[in-house]
Design an enzyme around this catalytic site. Sequence first.
Site, PDB file in Angstrom:
ATOM      1  N   CYS A 190       0.226  -1.409   0.201  1.00 15.40           N
ATOM      2  CA  CYS A 190       0.103  -0.290   0.075  1.00 15.40           C
ATOM      3  C   CYS A 190       0.740   1.503   0.147  1.00 15.40           C
ATOM      4  O   CYS A 190       1.901   1.250   0.338  1.00 15.40           O
ATOM      5  CB  CYS A 190      -0.932   0.409   0.893  1.00 15.40           C
ATOM      6  SG  CYS A 190      -1.763  -1.307   1.330  1.00 15.40           S
ATOM      7  N   ARG A 204       3.883  -0.019  -4.823  1.00 13.83           N
ATOM      8  CA  ARG A 204       3.613  -0.766  -3.407  1.00 13.83           C
ATOM      9  C   ARG A 204       2.827  -1.007  -3.249  1.00 13.83           C
ATOM     10  O   ARG A 204       1.567  -2.211  -2.675  1.00 13.83           O
ATOM     11  CB  ARG A 204       3.724   0.604  -2.451  1.00 13.83           C
ATOM     12  CG  ARG A 204       5.140   0.950  -2.505  1.00 13.83           C
ATOM     13  CD  ARG A 204       4.629   2.418  -1.554  1.00 13.83           C
ATOM     14  NE  ARG A 204       4.488   1.553   0.011  1.00 13.83           N
ATOM     15  CZ  ARG A 204       5.803   1.378   0.417  1.00 13.83           C
ATOM     16  NH1 ARG A 204       7.447   1.922   0.596  1.00 13.83           N
ATOM     17  NH2 ARG A 204       5.581   1.165   1.955  1.00 13.83           N
ATOM     18  N   TRP A 206      -2.708  -2.582  -1.591  1.00 13.41           N
ATOM     19  CA  TRP A 206      -2.318  -4.202  -1.646  1.00 13.41           C
ATOM     20  C   TRP A 206      -3.393  -4.536  -0.722  1.00 13.41           C
ATOM     21  O   TRP A 206      -2.730  -4.246   0.327  1.00 13.41           O
ATOM     22  CB  TRP A 206      -0.814  -3.789  -1.769  1.00 13.41           C
ATOM     23  CG  TRP A 206      -0.442  -5.361  -2.056  1.00 13.41           C
ATOM     24  CD1 TRP A 206       0.003  -6.087  -3.429  1.00 13.41           C
ATOM     25  CD2 TRP A 206      -0.458  -6.534  -0.969  1.00 13.41           C
ATOM     26  NE1 TRP A 206       0.843  -7.252  -2.949  1.00 13.41           N
ATOM     27  CE2 TRP A 206       0.317  -7.764  -1.857  1.00 13.41           C
ATOM     28  CE3 TRP A 206      -0.624  -7.329   0.427  1.00 13.41           C
ATOM     29  CZ2 TRP A 206       0.231  -9.609  -1.211  1.00 13.41           C
ATOM     30  CZ3 TRP A 206      -0.396  -8.500   0.913  1.00 13.41           C
ATOM     31  CH2 TRP A 206       0.237  -9.179   0.173  1.00 13.41           C
ATOM     32  N   ASN A 252      -1.935   1.920   5.640  1.00 12.52           N
ATOM     33  CA  ASN A 252      -0.505   1.275   5.048  1.00 12.52           C
ATOM     34  C   ASN A 252      -0.137  -0.236   6.527  1.00 12.52           C
ATOM     35  O   ASN A 252       0.130   1.073   7.431  1.00 12.52           O
ATOM     36  CB  ASN A 252       0.809   1.690   4.460  1.00 12.52           C
ATOM     37  CG  ASN A 252       1.339   0.845   4.008  1.00 12.52           C
ATOM     38  OD1 ASN A 252       1.274  -0.650   3.984  1.00 12.52           O
ATOM     39  ND2 ASN A 252       2.614   1.411   4.605  1.00 12.52           N
ATOM     40  N   GLY A 253      -0.510  -1.444   6.826  1.00  9.02           N
ATOM     41  CA  GLY A 253      -0.147  -2.474   7.240  1.00  9.02           C
ATOM     42  C   GLY A 253      -1.495  -3.394   7.442  1.00  9.02           C
ATOM     43  O   GLY A 253      -2.405  -3.300   6.963  1.00  9.02           O
ATOM     44  N   GLU A 291      18.360 -17.056  -7.807  1.00 10.03           N
ATOM     45  CA  GLU A 291      18.535 -15.156  -7.726  1.00 10.03           C
ATOM     46  C   GLU A 291      17.864 -15.502  -9.177  1.00 10.03           C
ATOM     47  O   GLU A 291      16.532 -14.648  -9.285  1.00 10.03           O
ATOM     48  CB  GLU A 291      18.873 -14.197  -7.153  1.00 10.03           C
ATOM     49  CG  GLU A 291      19.025 -12.548  -8.231  1.00 10.03           C
ATOM     50  CD  GLU A 291      17.796 -12.084  -7.117  1.00 10.03           C
ATOM     51  OE1 GLU A 291      17.297 -13.119  -6.144  1.00 10.03           O
ATOM     52  OE2 GLU A 291      17.196 -11.228  -7.824  1.00 10.03           O
ATOM     53  N   LYS A 294      13.890 -14.169 -10.301  1.00 13.61           N
ATOM     54  CA  LYS A 294      13.388 -13.135 -11.225  1.00 13.61           C
ATOM     55  C   LYS A 294      12.325 -13.961 -12.012  1.00 13.61           C
ATOM     56  O   LYS A 294      11.203 -13.611 -12.109  1.00 13.61           O
ATOM     57  CB  LYS A 294      14.479 -12.763 -11.896  1.00 13.61           C
ATOM     58  CG  LYS A 294      16.046 -11.741 -10.808  1.00 13.61           C
ATOM     59  CD  LYS A 294      15.161 -10.565 -10.535  1.00 13.61           C
ATOM     60  CE  LYS A 294      14.911 -10.693  -9.368  1.00 13.61           C
ATOM     61  NZ  LYS A 294      14.825 -10.008  -8.190  1.00 13.61           N
ATOM     62  N   GLU A 352       9.160 -14.556 -10.304  1.00 16.11           N
ATOM     63  CA  GLU A 352       7.887 -13.771  -9.612  1.00 16.11           C
ATOM     64  C   GLU A 352       7.088 -12.784 -10.665  1.00 16.11           C
ATOM     65  O   GLU A 352       6.781 -11.565 -11.042  1.00 16.11           O
ATOM     66  CB  GLU A 352       8.891 -12.987  -9.189  1.00 16.11           C
ATOM     67  CG  GLU A 352       9.851 -11.708  -9.299  1.00 16.11           C
ATOM     68  CD  GLU A 352      10.639 -10.592  -8.539  1.00 16.11           C
ATOM     69  OE1 GLU A 352       9.861 -10.277  -7.592  1.00 16.11           O
ATOM     70  OE2 GLU A 352      11.500 -11.305  -8.376  1.00 16.11           O
ATOM     71  N   HIS A 367      19.169 -36.889  -6.454  1.00 19.34           N
ATOM     72  CA  HIS A 367      18.172 -37.009  -5.414  1.00 19.34           C
ATOM     73  C   HIS A 367      16.965 -36.659  -6.063  1.00 19.34           C
ATOM     74  O   HIS A 367      16.454 -37.221  -4.844  1.00 19.34           O
ATOM     75  CB  HIS A 367      19.059 -36.678  -4.978  1.00 19.34           C
ATOM     76  CG  HIS A 367      20.562 -36.543  -4.562  1.00 19.34           C
ATOM     77  ND1 HIS A 367      21.213 -38.696  -3.944  1.00 19.34           N
ATOM     78  CD2 HIS A 367      22.107 -36.179  -5.192  1.00 19.34           C
ATOM     79  CE1 HIS A 367      22.050 -37.878  -4.299  1.00 19.34           C
ATOM     80  NE2 HIS A 367      22.973 -36.933  -4.274  1.00 19.34           N
ATOM     81  N   LYS A 385       6.248  -3.768  -3.591  1.00 19.81           N
ATOM     82  CA  LYS A 385       7.842  -4.075  -3.510  1.00 19.81           C
ATOM     83  C   LYS A 385       8.428  -4.071  -2.299  1.00 19.81           C
ATOM     84  O   LYS A 385       9.017  -4.360  -1.299  1.00 19.81           O
ATOM     85  CB  LYS A 385       8.462  -2.653  -3.835  1.00 19.81           C
ATOM     86  CG  LYS A 385       9.171  -1.929  -3.652  1.00 19.81           C
ATOM     87  CD  LYS A 385      10.553  -2.779  -4.937  1.00 19.81           C
ATOM     88  CE  LYS A 385      11.664  -2.094  -4.789  1.00 19.81           C
ATOM     89  NZ  LYS A 385      12.511  -3.723  -5.507  1.00 19.81           N
TER      90      LYS A 385
HETATM   91  C1  F6R Z   1      12.013  -9.986  -5.423  1.00 19.34           C
HETATM   92  C2  F6R Z   1      12.112  -8.843  -4.816  1.00 19.34           C
HETATM   93  C3  F6R Z   1      11.688  -9.826  -3.039  1.00 19.34           C
HETATM   94  C4  F6R Z   1      12.727  -8.694  -1.635  1.00 19.34           C
HETATM   95  C5  F6R Z   1      12.308  -8.836  -0.310  1.00 19.34           C
HETATM   96  C6  F6R Z   1      13.194  -8.115   0.697  1.00 19.34           C
HETATM   97  O1  F6R Z   1      12.283  -9.446  -6.915  1.00 19.34           O
HETATM   98  O2  F6R Z   1      13.060  -7.819  -4.890  1.00 19.34           O
HETATM   99  O3  F6R Z   1      11.553 -10.479  -2.935  1.00 19.34           O
HETATM  100  O4  F6R Z   1      13.936  -8.619  -2.110  1.00 19.34           O
HETATM  101  O5  F6R Z   1      10.673  -8.499  -0.606  1.00 19.34           O
HETATM  102  O6  F6R Z   1      12.718  -6.988   0.287  1.00 19.34           O
HETATM  103  P1  F6R Z   1      14.048  -6.031   0.689  1.00 19.34           P
HETATM  104  O7  F6R Z   1      15.039  -6.199   0.001  1.00 19.34           O
HETATM  105  O8  F6R Z   1      13.321  -4.402   0.262  1.00 19.34           O
HETATM  106  O9  F6R Z   1      13.962  -6.236   2.526  1.00 19.34           O
END
Ligand code: F6R
Length: 608
Positions: free
Chosen positions: A2, A27, A75, A99-100, A481, A485, A488, A504, A603
């Site tokens: 949010c 967000r 969100w 937000n929360g 990673e 990517k 997601e 395995h 985010k």
């Molecule tokens: C994936 C991504 C998330 C963040 C995770 C932690 O691309 O961005 O997995 O890495 O939510 O977020 P931060 O780094 O802000 O604590």
Amino acid sequence: MCGIIGFTGFHKAQPILLEGLKRLEYRGYDSAGIAYFRDNTTHISIRKTAGKVSDLAAVCDDENDSICGIGHTRWATHGGVSTANAHPHKFGHVALIHNGIIENYQELTDTYGFGPKLKSQTDTEVAAAVISTKYDELGDPGEALKAAVREMKGSFAFCALFKEYPGKIFAIRNVSPMVATWTKEDGAFIASDLTAFIDYSKRYFAVPEYHLLTLSPEGIRLEDMDGNEVKPEYLTVDWDVSAAQKEGYPHFMLKEIHEQPDAIAKTIAPRIRDSLPDFSVDGIDDSLFEDVRDITVIACGTALYAGMVGAQMIRENFGIPVSCEIASEFRYERPVLNAHTLVIVCSQSGETIDTLAALRLAKTRTKKTLALVNVKGSSIARESDYVMYTHAGPEIAVASTKAYTSQVAAFYLIGVKLGLIGKKILIPEAKEFVETLRTVPDMVHTMLGYEDRVAALTKRLIHAWDVFYIGRGLDYKVAMEGALKLKEISYIHAEAYAAGELKHGTISLVEDGVPVIAISTQKNVHGKVISNIRETKARGAYVILLSRDENVTDPALCDVHFHIPDVPDEFTVFEVIVICQMLAYYTSTGRGVNPDQPRNLAKSVTVE
Ligand code: F6R
């Protein structure tokens, strides 16, 4: 999760709110709304809708000349995506954005008997009802907010309008972030983060928890819960509005992938002196590292994977025990830490609630907590004993890219410092390592040259159901990673496996045509990984190989080969990840997904 914004000042509020919400859309983007004092009278109007900020703009009134309002992009947590559940929520004389999560919303609903009066399924409307009830009792907005939050459990960043106070915004927070600023020319701004009002000011302050803010065009009053005025601690950022815009790129993610050479250079350059790590710009001297016997890295998601690379590198090169912990697990465990444990908490946003909670737990067990954070003044940065900022600039795309590579680079510098202090590395070796680190921006730049080839290749991937990433050692860590990517932002199931683990169990999933991204850049295990790749190829996999070999044409090994330029083993992660990021980006766009706003994600994860 949010995004919230409020403005009161000397301009029309609506365009500022809508532009701010567009910037905060990363967000949350399932519904949006604004509330404002219509014609600057005591009448509060609300416009809201399910959908994006562009949908909200379509239902707003072009003639709206209010100079005071609040806005929200959602969100969903409590209640589905609908216009009724969109914020702001109005109850009595109060309009509220939030937000929360209010954890005890049901208890509050029952205690006050709000049930039949509620029009939505949200915890926020319950919060608005509590605030409104307190306002009726106490007659003062600030006192009402303070009294209401004393009864609430959970996380919140609230901005509220009260009917009898046109031109004023009242705000208070716990855990969920909020920043604010005031300028003489423009007025007062408040938002989930600075990108929302960076057009107006590079100066801002992070709103402290449980402090009441009263915003008016003439200024901002900040006070504690006892009513004592508190002076805000202003910070200044070194980036400007262009950093929060796409600047010709179709998506923020692509822009941020391309910004990596600069982000890495800005992160490491101020911390290198005479070719050795030096953290005096962070106010950190060697004493922090002197009696460190082990390290615990705590993070979530991409930041966790950056930590895993850092951890492996530090363990292997400098012989220091490093464990890497998932914050959401760690926070509910009984961790074994001691006064000699350095805890490194890694986070782009500095607001991830699990990471923050894990930090708070770690602080009860060690005095050595170091935050590796991108957002200045964020909660994790403020609460850690020490802080080192990555200087990646604002990361807007939901999928993290430049924050990851900047974090890995910072871990490498920390590792060298620890290696030197622990006498695990000699000065000439350390200098050589640091000088190689200095060339990482060039390595990344070279890899960006593969963009067209990667884009063309994704035509083959967009129809896949599953994609597997395999590697050993650091290649396995970077594979994790890479897989994150892809899944997601493309919604294709992707998983990373340690190449030696395939037989395995996992190899049973490999069938004709399944794409396998095989990474083999670590010299000590190259031969082993090549055997593992052949095993997948023999079972029909479509293999995309990333290796340091010059020319690979063997059809029994791979279908496509990317040559990874020869650099020391520790540094190939920076090369490999760029290909993985571009692969994910072009697969996502090839499938018609907006990579900046993948479904169900936001985010900054400020809820559990
Ligand atoms: C994936 C991504 C998330 C963040 C995770 C932690 O691309 O961005 O997995 O890495 O939510 O977020 P931060 O780094 O802000 O604590």
